[in-house]
Design an enzyme around this catalytic site. Sequence first.
Site, PDB file in Angstrom:
ATOM      1  N   GLY A 186      -4.128  -1.167  10.494  1.00  0.00           N
ATOM      2  CA  GLY A 186      -3.334  -0.923  11.535  1.00  0.00           C
ATOM      3  C   GLY A 186      -3.256   0.338  11.771  1.00  0.00           C
ATOM      4  N   ASP A 230     -11.805   3.849   5.106  1.00  0.00           N
ATOM      5  CA  ASP A 230     -11.142   3.571   6.524  1.00  0.00           C
ATOM      6  C   ASP A 230     -11.830   4.533   7.354  1.00  0.00           C
ATOM      7  OD1 ASP A 230      -9.404   3.733   8.561  1.00  0.00           O
ATOM      8  OD2 ASP A 230      -7.245   3.895   7.191  1.00  0.00           O
ATOM      9  N   LYS A 236       0.871  -1.200  -0.113  1.00  0.00           N
ATOM     10  CA  LYS A 236      -0.076  -0.102   0.086  1.00  0.00           C
ATOM     11  C   LYS A 236       0.961   1.217   0.150  1.00  0.00           C
ATOM     12  CE  LYS A 236      -2.696   1.767   3.937  1.00  0.00           C
ATOM     13  NZ  LYS A 236      -3.307   1.393   5.134  1.00  0.00           N
ATOM     14  N   LYS A 294     -10.531  -1.543  11.303  1.00  0.00           N
ATOM     15  CA  LYS A 294      -9.544  -1.227  12.512  1.00  0.00           C
ATOM     16  C   LYS A 294     -10.715  -1.421  13.802  1.00  0.00           C
ATOM     17  CE  LYS A 294      -6.476   1.748   9.997  1.00  0.00           C
ATOM     18  NZ  LYS A 294      -6.138   3.193   9.793  1.00  0.00           N
ATOM     19  N   LYS A 304       1.278   5.138   0.402  1.00  0.00           N
ATOM     20  CA  LYS A 304       0.310   6.660   0.855  1.00  0.00           C
ATOM     21  C   LYS A 304       0.570   7.736  -0.444  1.00  0.00           C
ATOM     22  CE  LYS A 304      -0.582   5.389   5.046  1.00  0.00           C
ATOM     23  NZ  LYS A 304      -2.101   5.565   5.547  1.00  0.00           N
TER      24      LYS A 304
HETATM   25  O1  OSB Z   1      -4.754   5.359   7.128  1.00  0.00           O
HETATM   26  O2  OSB Z   1      -4.185   3.182   7.395  1.00  0.00           O
HETATM   27  C1  OSB Z   1      -3.921   4.423   7.727  1.00  0.00           C
HETATM   28  C2  OSB Z   1      -1.057   4.551  10.328  1.00  0.00           C
HETATM   29  C3  OSB Z   1      -1.618   5.315  11.042  1.00  0.00           C
HETATM   30  C4  OSB Z   1      -2.720   6.063  10.831  1.00  0.00           C
HETATM   31  C5  OSB Z   1      -3.657   5.667   9.810  1.00  0.00           C
HETATM   32  C6  OSB Z   1      -3.304   4.643   8.945  1.00  0.00           C
HETATM   33  C7  OSB Z   1      -2.023   4.012   9.131  1.00  0.00           C
HETATM   34  C8  OSB Z   1      -1.193   3.119   8.121  1.00  0.00           C
HETATM   35  C9  OSB Z   1      -0.203   2.341   8.876  1.00  0.00           C
HETATM   36  O3  OSB Z   1      -1.592   2.920   6.883  1.00  0.00           O
HETATM   37  C10 OSB Z   1      -0.583   0.807   8.963  1.00  0.00           C
HETATM   38  C11 OSB Z   1       0.115   0.072   9.766  1.00  0.00           C
HETATM   39  O4  OSB Z   1       1.526  -0.438   9.240  1.00  0.00           O
HETATM   40  O5  OSB Z   1       0.023   0.006  11.036  1.00  0.00           O
HETATM   41 MG    MG Z   2      -5.886   4.085   5.836  1.00  0.00          MG
END
Ligand code: OSB
Ligand code: MG
Length: 372
Positions: A290, A238, A161, A262, A163
């Site tokens: 996560g 999300d 994934k 989550k 960002k």
């Molecule tokens: O948007 O999924 C998200 C981490 C912190 C806040 C939001 C997100 C994330 C991640 C990391 O994408 C996921 C991980 O490696 O725990």
């Molecule tokens: Mg996310």
Amino acid sequence: MKIEAAELRLISLPLKFRFETSFGVQTMRHLILLTLYGEGLEGYAETVMEYTPHYREETIPGAWALLEELLIPQVLGKDLANPEQLWGEIAGFRGNKMTKAALEMAFWDLWCKSLGQPLWKVLGGVRTEIPVGISLGIEPSIEATLEKVGQGLSNGYRRIKLKIKPGWDVKLALAVREAYPEANLTVDANSAYSLNHIATFKALDAASLDYIEQPLAFDDILDHAKLQAAISTAICLDESITSPEDARKALEIGAGRVINLKPGRVGGILASRKVHDITQSYGLPVWMGGMLEAGIGRAANIHVATLPMFIKPGDTSSASRYWQEDIIEEALEAQNGLMPVPQGPGLGVNLKRDLVQKLTEKSAYVTHAVQG
Ligand code: OSB
Ligand code: MG
């Protein structure tokens, strides 16, 4: 199970990587470690919210006050037969899902330990290992991103994934796709776009992504439905899903075709099972998200991800990617993109007590029940 006392610890752990998203840069992870005491057992939880309200509304200072002054006093001294009964005591408090989820997680650990069963079995899980991928932050260049993607794939991770944010999206996704034609790729915008960017998302269709995660506002579903109707790539929600009801409404109007689940964001493990069941009724998959969890939260996520509809690879990658030293004794490490599920009672993990003591920035011990 009677909760006799509770302890809160504020802990900060340095991340091994700089994690940049559309909402900011993280180099440290802050968490509240909660311990519930009862019947000679200890139940653990770790909060998931950011220190500041950049992802959703909740904050660590807010969670600390709510736990210490309201939530824990509300359940202390009460004989609670199961997690549903815990909710009977706190359901009247609105919102604050992540904070309530922490209390619930510690109770699940305590309760499953009293039953002598691992959490995943009590939940009705069906897997002893779960498929995982990685979430890569915004890197300084496309070349640097390609290198990290390559490392992730050669480590066996089953999905990468990326960002994204406005200006760091189509070119990046197409470059990674070109370099890795077969890889399972996704992007996560963390709410950085609006419907004015439809052209960007149409262009992203060419990158053959498995899904685009949370392109639009953190509290929106309507505009996501409009965007989903305009593009062929699936939208994954999300931030927008904070309850089973949110999930039902979002799927009902076609705001997305996948959910990043989550447990903290939807209000805990019972709520996660409900979200899971709702997506199942629509025939759609979920995957385990996560929040850069340390060992306690990571273990909880692994247990929940054993439910049947967690088909797509989640974000629960190896703890050693994140930490020089984790706060638990057990190593939560994926092999070939599969994370084994802890098998001991409860969460099945134990705290490194000396390390936790060393990392504790403040603590509070709560022994008073709510008055009247
Ligand atoms: O948007 O999924 C998200 C981490 C912190 C806040 C939001 C997100 C994330 C991640 C990391 O994408 C996921 C991980 O490696 O725990
Ligand atoms: Mg996310």
